[in-house]
Every structure is written in C-alpha cells, then in structure tokens.
Scaffold this active site. Structure first.
Site, PDB file in Angstrom:
ATOM      1  NE  ARG A  37      -4.516  -1.481   1.763  1.00 14.69           N
ATOM      2  CZ  ARG A  37      -5.585  -2.090   2.283  1.00 14.69           C
ATOM      3  NH1 ARG A  37      -4.850  -1.731   4.040  1.00 14.69           N
ATOM      4  NH2 ARG A  37      -6.037  -2.592   2.267  1.00 14.69           N
ATOM      5  CE  LYS A 202     -18.357 -12.230   9.763  1.00 15.13           C
ATOM      6  NZ  LYS A 202     -18.349 -10.981  10.763  1.00 15.13           N
ATOM      7  N   GLY A 360      -6.715  -6.318  -0.041  1.00 17.16           N
ATOM      8  CA  GLY A 360      -6.132  -7.322   1.650  1.00 17.16           C
ATOM      9  C   GLY A 360      -5.609  -8.402   1.565  1.00 17.16           C
ATOM     10  N   GLY A 384     -12.741  -4.103   0.983  1.00 18.92           N
ATOM     11  CA  GLY A 384     -13.685  -3.356   1.528  1.00 18.92           C
ATOM     12  C   GLY A 384     -14.221  -2.618   0.074  1.00 18.92           C
TER      13      GLY A 384
HETATM   14  P1  AMP Z   1     -11.770 -12.191   4.548  1.00 18.06           P
HETATM   15  O1  AMP Z   1     -11.219 -11.464   5.902  1.00 18.06           O
HETATM   16  O2  AMP Z   1     -12.642 -12.549   5.013  1.00 18.06           O
HETATM   17  O3  AMP Z   1     -10.475 -12.009   3.356  1.00 18.06           O
HETATM   18  O4  AMP Z   1     -10.770 -13.840   5.155  1.00 18.06           O
HETATM   19  C1  AMP Z   1      -9.510 -13.856   5.082  1.00 18.06           C
HETATM   20  C2  AMP Z   1      -9.435 -15.265   6.416  1.00 18.06           C
HETATM   21  O5  AMP Z   1      -9.908 -16.234   5.255  1.00 18.06           O
HETATM   22  C3  AMP Z   1      -7.749 -15.136   5.974  1.00 18.06           C
HETATM   23  O6  AMP Z   1      -7.145 -15.037   7.088  1.00 18.06           O
HETATM   24  C4  AMP Z   1      -7.945 -16.522   5.645  1.00 18.06           C
HETATM   25  O7  AMP Z   1      -7.009 -17.891   7.104  1.00 18.06           O
HETATM   26  C5  AMP Z   1      -9.924 -16.957   6.663  1.00 18.06           C
HETATM   27  N1  AMP Z   1      -9.693 -18.370   5.653  1.00 18.06           N
HETATM   28  C6  AMP Z   1      -9.569 -19.045   3.920  1.00 18.06           C
HETATM   29  N2  AMP Z   1     -10.649 -19.767   4.085  1.00 18.06           N
HETATM   30  C7  AMP Z   1     -10.331 -20.055   5.634  1.00 18.06           C
HETATM   31  C8  AMP Z   1     -11.168 -21.461   5.857  1.00 18.06           C
HETATM   32  N3  AMP Z   1     -11.596 -22.495   5.543  1.00 18.06           N
HETATM   33  N4  AMP Z   1     -11.132 -21.542   7.695  1.00 18.06           N
HETATM   34  C9  AMP Z   1     -11.167 -20.210   8.468  1.00 18.06           C
HETATM   35  N5  AMP Z   1     -11.093 -19.687   8.197  1.00 18.06           N
HETATM   36  C10 AMP Z   1     -10.376 -19.460   6.394  1.00 18.06           C
END
Ligand code: AMP
Length: 403
Positions: A37, A202, A360, A384
């Site tokens: 960034r 999520k 991200g 985001g």
């Molecule tokens: P986000 O901030 O929603 O983009 O999520 C990113 C995070 O999702 C990363 O830190 C990954 O470790 C986590 N992640 C990806 N796949 C999985 C999974 N199957 N179970 C738990 N966490 C996950």
C-alpha cells in the site's frame, strides 16, 4: 460523472497539499510485513513533489478507538516511506493544533510530512455529521488543497476521506483514478467470459456483492471458509468448519438465482480437513463423494479447497477474459492449507485478458507467494472498497470528488 483529477487543482507549486493515503499495512512487532500500500502511493507523492508542492499526509493504521495507542503508531510507516522515496519524511506526532498548522506552513516545496494515525482522534470516525465536520475543519487548516489517494478507505464516510473534501479544493490522486478506471471497466463492460472467485472467512461480508454480481458474470467460484455455508445449504455436514447458519436461506436463494441466470457456480467438490487450526495438524483430503456422504468426520475443520476443486477453478480462470478474485481459498497463512490459494493465484498470473486481485488478504497472499504486482493486471489496494464498488454502491469518498 468524471472524477476530478490532480490537474484540475491547477499549479500546486509552493502550495501545501493535504493528502489522505491508505497506509494500513500489516505489521508484525514494528516490522512492516507487506508494504504494497505504501508503494502504491508513490506515483502521486512523487508527482506532487516534482511539481513543487509540500505534502502533509493523513493516514490510519488499525482501529485504535479514537485515542492515541502506541500499538498503532505510523512511525515505522514514515521510515519505510522515507526509504522508498529516497528522501526525508518528517513524522509529526504532536497533535493537530496550532503547532501542527505552523509546522505545515514551515514546509519547503517538495518536503513531505506524515501526521500520526488520524484514528487517534474520535472526530475522524464519528457517526455524528457535525462532529466529523468540525474535525475536518481542523484538518483543513493543514493544507491549501486536498488530494484523496487512499483507495482502501473511499467507502468510508470519515472526516479525512469525505468531509475534508467538501472544505478544500479537492481531487483524486493517481492511485484512486487508476483503481476507479479498472473497477469501472469490471462493473460496466467486462470482456466475456467474466469469472469472479470469492473466498475468505465470512460469507455475510460478501452476500451483497454475490447478489449484484450474479447477473453480470459467466462463472462464480466460491472457496475459503465461506464455501462451507454453501455446502451446508446443499445439505452437507460440514462438521466444525466455518458456518454461518443464519445465512443458509440467502445462500440457497443465490444457488437458485445462479441456476436461473445460467451462471456456472463452482463450489468445492473436495476439501482439505484437519482436527486443529495449526501448522502441524494432521490433515487429509475429503473427496466429492465423501462430502456428499457427510463423510467429513464429526470433529474436523475444512481449511482449504482440495486439489480437484483448485484445478477446476484454475481451468475456469484460464478460460476467462476477465477475472476478479477476492479472498483466499483456504487458511493460506498455514502451509498445509495454502495450496488452493496458490493454485488460483498461479492461474490468475496467466489470464489472457484482465486479472484483478481485490485487496486485503488476497493481495498479501500473492506477495507472500513471491509474485510481483506486475504478474497481475491489477492488484487493488482496497478489499472492502473494491467489493462495494463492484456492488454498484455509491462510495462517499468518490462521490465527494465528483464521481
Ligand atoms: P476475509 O477477511 O473474509 O477475506 O478472510 C481472510 C481469512 O480467511 C484469512 O485469514 C484465511 O486464513 C481465512 N480463511 C480462508 N479459508 C478458511 C477456512 N476454510 N476456514 C477458516 N478460515 C479461513
């Protein structure tokens, strides 16, 4: 409507340019682990410095809760920025009052000053319009014009992003202009076939974007933790994997909508499971048949897409002319669960068309795997912000610049 650019501000030599940057970089201890960034901000900074402006930069890191918190200082960012620019960056941590105004007025043309974390002040993120405007009025004394170049924060209605732009002559920096140009092409006229790959933890964060993307894409691939809510919606037992049970009805609606619209929806047909969330956990692959037979095992977690799924997604990516990817396919931070994300990242570097990595964690992942920014069509600095842009939402920090 077009966004106002730097040229619209006229000759800036001898002027104080107040800038908003996104320097929310990942830090381990005091070490910056990914300076992407900061690098992305250099073209605008160099351009303004070359034009003889004095720069006063506002930025944030983390969520310090409106009060000073040394854990979130920008000191190490000032040091890295100075290294990358090859010139001194004055770090100012003594508040935003008269002393700060005087310090900005004492800057020579071409000098660069970074103010301490703007989220140390509660006015920055206040939900009260008047409070934010009052804080922005204070910020406005630090510059003669405002340049917004922190793309990662343009979806935020915050004082140093939104309100300030109403109080000073304002324009988008080169990074914001570039991000908007690329995402606008994805939103309005993506070359077909257009594939979107979504992952991360999520599903609820990404529901709105799934809804608005479905009518516009040829294929949507879902991996990461969010895939388990889709698998559960289809009646699979996902054991202890991430699950947002309250989202199942919505997810079922999207599965139906995809079918109706003829969108190819790619969900995991195999997954890698382990009994614990750790680097040394014993792990195994559960195949399509195993998933269908609810064969995950009662006490396991699904932590990555399996090799078969990764190959299917990679093939889809390679046969596309436009690809947008946001969110890792698994827990890429732990090596046994990084393969799915690696396979998808590798495919994105070979797209015969436009490949965009959306911010991200996905951006951090591709750099951790050793890829360069130039291996992709574009790596967005905003996770985001890029998702909200692709949803077709009006982003406050862009709207205020005339977009
Ligand atoms: P986000 O901030 O929603 O983009 O999520 C990113 C995070 O999702 C990363 O830190 C990954 O470790 C986590 N992640 C990806 N796949 C999985 C999974 N199957 N179970 C738990 N966490 C996950």
């Amino acid at each position: 409507m077009a966004i106002r650019n730097i040229a619209s501000l006229g000759d800036l030599s001898g002027k104080r340019v107040l800038m908003r940057e996104d320097f929310n970089v990942p830090v381990s201890g005091t070490e910056i682990t990914d300076d992407g960034r900061i690098r992305a901000a250099l073209p605008t900074i160099n351009n303004l410095v070359a034009g003889g402006a004095a720069l006063v930069i506002l930025a944030h890191r983390g969520r310090p809760d409106g009060a000073p918190d040394d854990k979130y200082t920008l000191r190490s960012v000032a040091e890295r920025l100075s290294e990358l620019l090859g010139k001194e960056v004055i770090f100012f941590a003594e508040g935003l009052d008269e002393e700060a105004v005087a310090a900005t007025k004492a800057l020579e043309p071409g000098q660069v000053m970074l103010m301490e974390n703007i989220r140390f002040y509660s006015g920055e993120t206040s939900k009260d319009d008047a409070e934010r405007e009052e804080f922005a009025a204070k910020l406005a004394k630090l510059g003669d014009v405002f340049v917004s170049d922190g793309f990662g924060v343009v979806h935020r209605k915050q004082a140093s992003v939104y309100d300030i732009a109403k109080q000073l002559p304002s324009a988008a920096g080169l990074l914001v202009e570039k991000e908007v140009g690329i995402l606008e092409a994805l939103l309005e006229s993506p070359e077909q076939p257009y594939t979107v790959v979504l992952g991360g933890s999520k599903v609820s964060d990404k529901l709105a974007v799934i809804d608005s993307l479905l009518p516009r894409v040829d294929a949507l691939a879902i991996g990461g933790g969010m895939a388990f809510t889709f698998l559960a919606a289809l009646g699979n037992n996902v054991a202890k994997s991430l699950l947002e049970a309250d989202q199942i009805p919505t997810v079922l609606g999207y599965i139906e909508k995809a079918e109706k619209l003829g969108v190819k929806l790619i969900l995991p047909t195999d997954v890698i499971v382990a009994s614990t969330f750790s680097e040394t956990a014993e792990h195994r692959t559960v195949t399509a048949e195993g998933i269908a037979n609810s064969d995950l095992g009662a006490d396991v977690l699904g932590l990555d897409i399996g090799p078969e799924t990764a190959t299917v997604i990679a093939e889809q990516v390679l046969s596309s002319k436009t690809v947008f990817w946001n969110g890792p396919m698994g827990v890429f931070e732990l090596s046994p669960f990084a393969s799915g994300t690696k396979t998808v990242a590798a495919a994105l570097t070979k797209v015969n068309g436009l490949s965009v990595v959306g911010g991200g964690d996905s951006a951090a992942a591709v750099r951790e795997f050793g890829y360069k920014d130039s291996d992709f069509g574009h790596i967005s600095t905003g996770g985001g912000a890029s998702l909200e842009f692709l949803e077709g939402k009006t982003l406050p920090g862009l709207e205020v610049l005339g977009w």
